[in-house]
Design an enzyme around this catalytic site. Structure first.
Site, PDB file in Angstrom:
ATOM      1  N   ASP A 174      60.680  22.809 -30.513  1.00 51.02           N
ATOM      2  CA  ASP A 174      61.380  23.705 -29.586  1.00 51.02           C
ATOM      3  C   ASP A 174      62.441  24.335 -30.344  1.00 51.02           C
ATOM      4  O   ASP A 174      62.629  25.439 -29.932  1.00 51.02           O
ATOM      5  CB  ASP A 174      61.888  22.867 -28.445  1.00 51.02           C
ATOM      6  CG  ASP A 174      62.294  21.549 -28.943  1.00 51.02           C
ATOM      7  OD1 ASP A 174      62.557  21.481 -29.935  1.00 51.02           O
ATOM      8  OD2 ASP A 174      62.737  20.804 -28.020  1.00 51.02           O
ATOM      9  N   ASP A 189      70.411  13.274 -30.080  1.00 46.32           N
ATOM     10  CA  ASP A 189      69.028  12.504 -29.355  1.00 46.32           C
ATOM     11  C   ASP A 189      68.823  11.290 -30.395  1.00 46.32           C
ATOM     12  O   ASP A 189      68.299  10.260 -29.803  1.00 46.32           O
ATOM     13  CB  ASP A 189      67.891  13.413 -29.551  1.00 46.32           C
ATOM     14  CG  ASP A 189      67.635  14.621 -28.675  1.00 46.32           C
ATOM     15  OD1 ASP A 189      68.653  14.429 -27.795  1.00 46.32           O
ATOM     16  OD2 ASP A 189      67.179  15.572 -28.928  1.00 46.32           O
TER      17      ASP A 189
END
Length: 810
Positions: free
Chosen positions: A56, A490
């Site tokens: 992404d 993350d």
């Protein structure tokens, strides 16, 4: 404005030479191995091992069987074009192994998207601006493929867009026209998520939009379109409601992905929301394109084995990833989507009869499945490459979760089987081989079919080597211990004891985002870090900060957080520690100051003298500034340049003396992060963008500009001095002459002259942070926003004035 011209051709080979004067540099990845969301695979049917993966925010990679790793394809993307470092979709020409098409663009709000077109498998690209926006990091990025090549006309490329309907190119993606015959633009920011050509029928095309009844087809090459008859028009009978309080987010199933088998069966996965998060319900259908017969093939309690987890008879969540074998149209694999956080997690299913029955491979793969309580997972011992190299950070240390997707497995010894498992591929050359992507990495098996036939666990390994798609938020390089300490979005952060092999994630507390990390100048084993963690802070400890006294191996959680910060914050601010490791300073401000409007708070950066149990407000500095740094030599000394004033504390952050910058030789400037010489007390640098670099040798009593007029540092760091020099080596990301190329530059003479370190082929979309190494002359670490961390080293004995892609890492 597009920098890339329609008529320009950009050729970048794997090794590119560009004159940088006097020193040759090699760039290598700091090995994490994955670290982000894998959104899709494609493989060429006629050339074994020719396959690609997209992500992404980290663009696309090609598999290199000889090197046993993925090769990044778009490292030439500049800082100006950083939005192009995300692949919305990609496509291959089934009749030409050399042709590759990438649809590049991270966000719909950016006026910069493009098609990268290669005639040599991604070694070089022609870059063409796109007439519509793309969203590789938006909702629906799990679906696709939006991009497709007509197998009967290699010059004809089709693209389903998010906001502008269906488009077609007849000149290999150079120019585009809107297919106005398509009945609906579906301009809902998700739009048309896949386009599929029937290779057996010239002129037959299928397109799926993320909307109820969104499946269409054409039999005349796209001149006219009709809704596929018989497609689901409601959720009636499509699922067992497991939560009567939750209704589907859409009025009917929405197509997500589709594959067409060699027998003409179209397999489609559905959800009630675009994904990759927020999907509560879904189904799976097959459509016989000859007889036009639909069949519901959704896994359920009656057709899947081992049976679904109880008492949650069949968990909420949709279905997304799907792939069919090239040699058997009845063999397919399927992934569920968004069951995480459970209690039953997402599954990978295998069918050998076209979806009449399913084998839950995830449960077969979970050791002691009955004791897992639905938290399916691989043994952490399987988290290794096929050469045996471990990827230890994937275990997440079985810690308490921070909430949301990707949180650690609560079962000791297991790493989650996966989440956001939308990328899925049965090898077209060997149906035993299956790969699936997750929100963190790629898992692969070479014996999935034979293992399932015997109701055994397939053998699994990690196949993400070479892929580095972390977003670097912070990093530092101490003068002792591990050379690099990192903080990521993350996945917490790592102590990089070995730059070329994956390392364990930092121990508890685990941060979903690690925002700041620092070390004590005279005790480099003393490390402090802060980050986002959604655990409750009312249990007597502060889950947003931690201290290590052994170089980042073990950690002790802060006793308390500073006022105003709690688990709801997405950014924990900035933390620093003084040279003696006795004083901590923590500021909740982490965004650069804008003009004369700094982040306001009733206190300046808080300080603690008892290891984070008690925090006090200082005097003399009353803003929560991110521009706070500790002297590496003199104890109790902190610096800040905020709102055009220079601040110094010599009493452990309790009080600051403030002086207007213009009084001591600094220009009028909003603020900047002070950078210190790790070997000399009171030696500090300030990078002031177009004003250049300023330095002091007397704790800020007086300043002088040390760079020439045309040096513009966007980022700045210092590293080990060159042999024979007493001044640290300077590095900037920026420009060194008016109108010059933006890049990475090095100076070894206090900023008087500069030499470029990188070249146009090594830009990585521009760094988020750079960091010199105080122990390795010439080394600089480059943290990026989607290509992980690179380290650049001088190539001793190499050809002069060259920049080469590294072979380091794994």
């Amino acid at each position: 404005m597009f920098r890339l011209l329609l008529t320009s051709t950009f050729a970048f080979a794997a090794t590119v030479y560009a004159y940088t004067s006097e020193q040759s540099y090699q760039f290598n990845s700091v090995a994490v191995t994955g670290g982000g969301y894998i959104t899709g695979f494609i493989a060429h049917p006629s050339e074994e091992n020719l396959m690609y993966v997209r992500s992404d925010i980290g663009s696309s990679y090609r598999w290199n069987q000889t090197l046993n790793k993925w090769i990044p394809l778009t490292d030439f993307v500049s800082e100006e074009d950083s939005n192009l470092l995300g692949t919305e979709s990609f496509a291959l020409d089934p009749n030409d192994t050399r042709r590759l098409y990438l649809a590049q663009g991270r966000y719909l709000t950016s006026n910069n998207s493009a098609f990268f077109v290669s005639q040599d498998k991604g070694e070089s690209f022609d870059v063409y601006p796109a007439p519509f926006p793309m969203g590789a990091n938006e909702l629906g990025r799990n679906n696709g493929e939006r991009l497709a090549v007509n197998p009967f006309k290699g010059n004809e490329i089709w693209m389903g867009t998010r906001t502008e309907g269906l488009w077609k190119s007849e000149d290999y993606a150079a120019t585009w026209s809107n297919v106005t015959s398509f009945p609906n633009a579906f301009a809902n920011t998700i739009g048309i998520s896949f386009v599929i050509f029937d290779p057996r029928k010239n002129g037959t095309i299928y397109a799926g939009a993320t909307a109820p009844e969104g499946l269409y087809y054409s039999t005349d090459g796209g001149r006219s379109w009709d809704a596929v008859p018989g497609q689901p028009t409601s959720w009636m009978g499509a699922f067992n409601v497991t939560d009567p309080t939750t209704s589907p987010a859409s009025s009917a199933p929405q197509p997500m992905k589709a594959v067409l088998s060699s027998a003409g069966i179209l397999y489609i996965t559905y959800g009630d929301f675009p994904g990759p998060y927020g999907v509560s319900y879904g189904s799976v259908k097959s459509f016989n394109t000859s007889s036009q017969i639909w069949t519901d093939i959704t896994p359920n309690v009656n057709n899947s084995y081992p049976p679904p987890f109880t008492p949650q008879t069949f968990p909420n969540g949709g279905y997304c990833g799907i792939s069919v074998a090239a040699d058997d149209p009845d063999t397919l694999v399927l992934t569920s989507l968004d069951r995480d956080p459970g209690p039953a997690l997402d599954s990978l299913y295998l069918s050998r009869d076209g979806g009449k029955s399913w084998t839950d491979i995830t449960q077969l793969s979970t050791p002691n499945v009955n004791a897992s309580m639905g938290y399916w997972g691989h043994s952490i011992d399987e988290a290794k490459l096929n050469n045996g190299t471990g990827v230890p950070w994937l275990n997440f240390d079985w810690s308490q979760g921070w909430g949301g997707y990707g949180a650690p497995s609560p079962i000791y010894g297991l790493t989650k089987f996966g989440w956001w498992m939308s990328a899925l591929l049965i090898s077209p050359w060997d149906s035993q081989k299956v790969m699936y992507g997750t929100g963190a990495t790629i898992w692969a098996s070479d014996n999935l079919l034979s293992a399932a036939e015997n109701w055994q666990s397939p053998e699994w390994h990690i196949q993400a080597q070479g892929i580095e798609e972390t977003f670097c938020l912070t990093m530092t390089s101490p003068n002792g211990g591990a050379h690099l300490l990192s903080g990521f979005g993350d996945i917490n952060g790592m102590r990089h004891e070995d730059l070329d092999t994956p390392q364990p994630m930092f121990d508890l507390p685990v941060f979903s985002n690690l925002n700041s990390i620092d070390w004590a100048g005279q005790n480099p084993e003393y490390i402090v870090r802060v980050g986002q963690n959604q655990l409750n802070n009312t249990d007597g400890v502060c889950h947003l900060g931690a201290i290590s006294e052994n170089g980042g191996v073990n950690w002790t959680t802060f006793g308390n957080c500073i006022p105003t910060l709690n688990q709801t914050f997405t950014d924990a601010g900035t933390v620093v520690v003084d040279a003696s490791a006795k004083v901590l300073v923590w500021s909740s401000g982490s965004n650069p100051l804008q003009g004369s409007n700094p982040i306001l708070n009733t206190s300046g950066p808080y300080y603690s003298t008892d290891g984070g149990y008690n925090w006090s407000s200082p005097t003399g500095l009353d803003v929560q500034t991110p521009n706070i740094t500790a002297d590496r030599v003199q104890a109790g000394t902190f610096y800040s340049f905020s709102d055009s004033s220079w601040y110094v504390s010599t009493d452990g952050g309790a009080s600051y003396n403030a002086t207007g910058g213009t009084v001591i030789g600094l220009p009028q400037y909003a603020g900047a992060l002070p950078v210190v010489d790790v070997e000399k007390a009171g030696h500090v640098y300030l990078p002031l963008a177009e004003n250049g670099i300023y330095a002091t040798e007397d704790f800020g009593l007086s300043w002088k500009r040390v760079s020439r007029d045309d040096v513009n540092p966007r980022l700045f760091t210092v590293g080990k001095a060159a042999p024979g020099s007493t001044s640290p080596t300077m590095f900037i990301w920026g420009t060194v002459k008016e109108g010059g190329a933006v890049g990475l530059y090095r100076s070894e003479d206090d900023g008087s002259s500069w030499k470029r370190v990188n070249d146009e082929a090594h830009q990585y979309g521009g760094p988020t942070i750079i960091q010199g190494d105080p122990r390795v002359y010439g080394r600089v670490y480059v943290g990026t926003g989607g290509r992980g961390i690179l380290y650049a080293d001088i190539m001793h004995g190499g050809s002069e004035s060259s920049v080469v892609a590294g072979t380091g890492g794994i």
